[in-house]
Design a protein around this motif. Sequence first.
Motif, PDB file in Angstrom:
ATOM      1  N   SER A  24       0.838  -1.210   0.000  1.00  0.00           N
ATOM      2  CA  SER A  24       0.000   0.000   0.000  1.00  0.00           C
ATOM      3  C   SER A  24       0.866   1.250   0.000  1.00  0.00           C
ATOM      4  CB  SER A  24      -0.928   0.012   1.213  1.00  0.00           C
ATOM      5  OG  SER A  24      -1.865  -1.025   1.119  1.00  0.00           O
ATOM      6  N   ARG A  25       1.901   1.227   0.802  1.00  0.00           N
ATOM      7  CA  ARG A  25       2.810   2.371   0.876  1.00  0.00           C
ATOM      8  C   ARG A  25       3.516   2.579  -0.466  1.00  0.00           C
ATOM      9  NH1 ARG A  25       6.799   3.553   5.891  1.00  0.00           N
ATOM     10  NH2 ARG A  25       8.111   5.050   4.868  1.00  0.00           N
ATOM     11  N   SER A  26       3.954   1.500  -1.067  1.00  0.00           N
ATOM     12  CA  SER A  26       4.614   1.587  -2.368  1.00  0.00           C
ATOM     13  C   SER A  26       3.654   2.091  -3.442  1.00  0.00           C
ATOM     14  CB  SER A  26       5.165   0.209  -2.744  1.00  0.00           C
ATOM     15  OG  SER A  26       5.776   0.247  -3.999  1.00  0.00           O
ATOM     16  N   ASP A  27       2.430   1.579  -3.422  1.00  0.00           N
ATOM     17  CA  ASP A  27       1.426   2.035  -4.390  1.00  0.00           C
ATOM     18  C   ASP A  27       1.168   3.529  -4.234  1.00  0.00           C
ATOM     19  OD1 ASP A  27       1.160  -0.503  -5.415  1.00  0.00           O
ATOM     20  OD2 ASP A  27      -0.702  -0.940  -4.339  1.00  0.00           O
ATOM     21  N   LEU A  28       1.029   3.986  -3.014  1.00  0.00           N
ATOM     22  CA  LEU A  28       0.802   5.409  -2.764  1.00  0.00           C
ATOM     23  C   LEU A  28       1.969   6.238  -3.282  1.00  0.00           C
ATOM     24  CD1 LEU A  28      -0.969   7.602  -1.432  1.00  0.00           C
ATOM     25  CD2 LEU A  28       0.289   7.164   0.683  1.00  0.00           C
ATOM     26  N   ALA A  29       3.181   5.789  -3.009  1.00  0.00           N
ATOM     27  CA  ALA A  29       4.373   6.517  -3.462  1.00  0.00           C
ATOM     28  C   ALA A  29       4.429   6.610  -4.985  1.00  0.00           C
ATOM     29  CB  ALA A  29       5.629   5.840  -2.927  1.00  0.00           C
ATOM     30  N   THR A  30       3.941   5.592  -5.661  1.00  0.00           N
ATOM     31  CA  THR A  30       3.919   5.599  -7.127  1.00  0.00           C
ATOM     32  C   THR A  30       3.158   6.809  -7.657  1.00  0.00           C
ATOM     33  OG1 THR A  30       4.049   3.198  -7.235  1.00  0.00           O
ATOM     34  CG2 THR A  30       3.124   4.326  -9.165  1.00  0.00           C
ATOM     35  N   TRP A  31       2.089   7.176  -6.980  1.00  0.00           N
ATOM     36  CA  TRP A  31       1.207   8.238  -7.463  1.00  0.00           C
ATOM     37  C   TRP A  31       1.613   9.635  -7.012  1.00  0.00           C
ATOM     38  CZ3 TRP A  31      -1.290   6.299 -11.253  1.00  0.00           C
ATOM     39  CH2 TRP A  31      -1.686   4.964 -11.222  1.00  0.00           C
ATOM     40  N   ILE A  32       2.378   9.738  -5.921  1.00  0.00           N
ATOM     41  CA  ILE A  32       2.679  11.086  -5.415  1.00  0.00           C
ATOM     42  C   ILE A  32       4.161  11.420  -5.348  1.00  0.00           C
ATOM     43  CG2 ILE A  32       0.528  11.243  -4.130  1.00  0.00           C
ATOM     44  CD1 ILE A  32       2.119  10.742  -1.554  1.00  0.00           C
ATOM     45  N   SER A  33       5.030  10.455  -5.548  1.00  0.00           N
ATOM     46  CA  SER A  33       6.463  10.729  -5.460  1.00  0.00           C
ATOM     47  C   SER A  33       7.025  11.091  -6.826  1.00  0.00           C
ATOM     48  CB  SER A  33       7.197   9.506  -4.901  1.00  0.00           C
ATOM     49  OG  SER A  33       6.848   9.307  -3.565  1.00  0.00           O
ATOM     50  N   GLY A  34       8.233  11.528  -6.820  1.00  0.00           N
ATOM     51  CA  GLY A  34       8.912  11.875  -8.058  1.00  0.00           C
ATOM     52  C   GLY A  34      10.003  12.885  -7.778  1.00  0.00           C
ATOM     53  N   THR A  35      10.688  13.286  -8.815  1.00  0.00           N
ATOM     54  CA  THR A  35      11.751  14.269  -8.671  1.00  0.00           C
ATOM     55  C   THR A  35      11.180  15.577  -8.135  1.00  0.00           C
ATOM     56  OG1 THR A  35      12.854  13.259 -10.562  1.00  0.00           O
ATOM     57  CG2 THR A  35      13.606  15.456  -9.900  1.00  0.00           C
ATOM     58  N   HIS A  36      11.752  16.051  -7.077  1.00  0.00           N
ATOM     59  CA  HIS A  36      11.350  17.311  -6.447  1.00  0.00           C
ATOM     60  C   HIS A  36       9.873  17.304  -6.009  1.00  0.00           C
ATOM     61  CE1 HIS A  36      15.202  18.714  -7.783  1.00  0.00           C
ATOM     62  NE2 HIS A  36      14.887  18.483  -9.041  1.00  0.00           N
ATOM     63  N   ALA A  37       9.374  16.145  -5.618  1.00  0.00           N
ATOM     64  CA  ALA A  37       7.965  16.024  -5.206  1.00  0.00           C
ATOM     65  C   ALA A  37       7.710  16.620  -3.832  1.00  0.00           C
ATOM     66  CB  ALA A  37       7.548  14.556  -5.216  1.00  0.00           C
ATOM     67  N   PHE A  38       8.712  16.645  -2.997  1.00  0.00           N
ATOM     68  CA  PHE A  38       8.556  17.154  -1.628  1.00  0.00           C
ATOM     69  C   PHE A  38       9.529  18.287  -1.388  1.00  0.00           C
ATOM     70  CE2 PHE A  38       6.938  12.833  -1.488  1.00  0.00           C
ATOM     71  CZ  PHE A  38       5.779  12.989  -0.762  1.00  0.00           C
ATOM     72  N   PRO A  39       9.221  19.187  -0.472  1.00  0.00           N
ATOM     73  CA  PRO A  39       8.027  19.234   0.373  1.00  0.00           C
ATOM     74  C   PRO A  39       6.781  19.561  -0.448  1.00  0.00           C
ATOM     75  CG  PRO A  39       9.376  21.177   0.773  1.00  0.00           C
ATOM     76  CD  PRO A  39      10.120  20.303  -0.207  1.00  0.00           C
ATOM     77  N   ALA A  40       5.643  19.083   0.058  1.00  0.00           N
ATOM     78  CA  ALA A  40       4.372  19.312  -0.630  1.00  0.00           C
ATOM     79  C   ALA A  40       3.232  19.291   0.380  1.00  0.00           C
ATOM     80  CB  ALA A  40       4.147  18.237  -1.678  1.00  0.00           C
ATOM     81  N   ASP A  41       2.233  20.116   0.129  1.00  0.00           N
ATOM     82  CA  ASP A  41       1.059  20.096   0.994  1.00  0.00           C
ATOM     83  C   ASP A  41       0.020  19.133   0.417  1.00  0.00           C
ATOM     84  OD1 ASP A  41      -0.118  21.461  -1.131  1.00  0.00           O
ATOM     85  OD2 ASP A  41      -0.216  23.365  -0.088  1.00  0.00           O
ATOM     86  N   ASN A  70       8.414  14.587   3.161  1.00  0.00           N
ATOM     87  CA  ASN A  70       8.805  13.419   2.380  1.00  0.00           C
ATOM     88  C   ASN A  70       7.696  12.370   2.415  1.00  0.00           C
ATOM     89  OD1 ASN A  70       9.079  12.152   4.957  1.00  0.00           O
ATOM     90  ND2 ASN A  70      11.172  12.912   5.069  1.00  0.00           N
ATOM     91  N   MET A  71       7.893  11.303   1.687  1.00  0.00           N
ATOM     92  CA  MET A  71       6.913  10.224   1.629  1.00  0.00           C
ATOM     93  C   MET A  71       6.716   9.593   2.997  1.00  0.00           C
ATOM     94  SD  MET A  71       4.815   8.608  -0.201  1.00  0.00           S
ATOM     95  CE  MET A  71       3.820   7.325   0.519  1.00  0.00           C
ATOM     96  N   GLU A  72       7.760   9.539   3.786  1.00  0.00           N
ATOM     97  CA  GLU A  72       7.672   8.966   5.136  1.00  0.00           C
ATOM     98  C   GLU A  72       6.631   9.702   5.966  1.00  0.00           C
ATOM     99  OE1 GLU A  72       8.423   6.428   8.332  1.00  0.00           O
ATOM    100  OE2 GLU A  72       9.040   6.248   6.252  1.00  0.00           O
ATOM    101  N   GLY A  73       6.602  11.025   5.876  1.00  0.00           N
ATOM    102  CA  GLY A  73       5.618  11.813   6.624  1.00  0.00           C
ATOM    103  C   GLY A  73       4.195  11.503   6.198  1.00  0.00           C
ATOM    104  N   VAL A  74       3.982  11.330   4.906  1.00  0.00           N
ATOM    105  CA  VAL A  74       2.658  10.971   4.390  1.00  0.00           C
ATOM    106  C   VAL A  74       2.276   9.578   4.885  1.00  0.00           C
ATOM    107  CG1 VAL A  74       1.309  10.495   2.308  1.00  0.00           C
ATOM    108  CG2 VAL A  74       2.890  12.442   2.347  1.00  0.00           C
ATOM    109  N   ALA A  75       3.209   8.644   4.781  1.00  0.00           N
ATOM    110  CA  ALA A  75       2.942   7.270   5.214  1.00  0.00           C
ATOM    111  C   ALA A  75       2.616   7.215   6.704  1.00  0.00           C
ATOM    112  CB  ALA A  75       4.144   6.380   4.894  1.00  0.00           C
ATOM    113  N   GLN A  76       3.376   7.940   7.508  1.00  0.00           N
ATOM    114  CA  GLN A  76       3.113   7.976   8.950  1.00  0.00           C
ATOM    115  C   GLN A  76       1.711   8.495   9.230  1.00  0.00           C
ATOM    116  OE1 GLN A  76       4.925   7.051  11.688  1.00  0.00           O
ATOM    117  NE2 GLN A  76       6.588   6.254  10.445  1.00  0.00           N
ATOM    118  N   GLU A  77       1.337   9.558   8.553  1.00  0.00           N
ATOM    119  CA  GLU A  77       0.018  10.167   8.773  1.00  0.00           C
ATOM    120  C   GLU A  77      -1.101   9.203   8.407  1.00  0.00           C
ATOM    121  OE1 GLU A  77      -2.030  12.690  10.593  1.00  0.00           O
ATOM    122  OE2 GLU A  77      -0.069  13.515  10.084  1.00  0.00           O
ATOM    123  N   LEU A  78      -0.874   8.359   7.427  1.00  0.00           N
ATOM    124  CA  LEU A  78      -1.883   7.387   6.987  1.00  0.00           C
ATOM    125  C   LEU A  78      -1.798   6.055   7.727  1.00  0.00           C
ATOM    126  CD1 LEU A  78      -1.803   8.049   3.143  1.00  0.00           C
ATOM    127  CD2 LEU A  78      -3.579   8.714   4.770  1.00  0.00           C
TER     128      LEU A  78
END
Length: 97
Positions: free
Chosen positions: A33-50, A81-89
């Motif tokens: 699930s975490r990997s799937d989520l990262a597929t859709w929101i991660s990328g070069t210069h993706a973070f920081p992001a609201d 970063n993605m870790e912060g999103v994953a933690q929140e979810l």
Amino acid sequence: MARDDDNTRQSLGIDHAHQPGSPEGLSAQEMDSRSDLATWISGTHAFPADRETLLKRARAQSAPDEVLSAIRSLPDRTYENMEGVAQELGLGGEQHD
């Protein structure tokens, strides 16, 4: 908040049981699930992001409804970063002191 976390986990198909091959504190399904989520929101210069930026990025990538719903459930703040999103979810695994 715990109930919201459970609903998010269920909507992403997350099982709470730890399975061999997954990092401590995360089941194989949580890792997926975490990997799937990262597929859709991660990328070069993706973070920081609201939340809104993450949602726009996921929509632009044609993310599935489950992913969009999970992102919408995030508190409106900036994620470093993605870790912060994953933690929140609730996809961050165990916390160690």
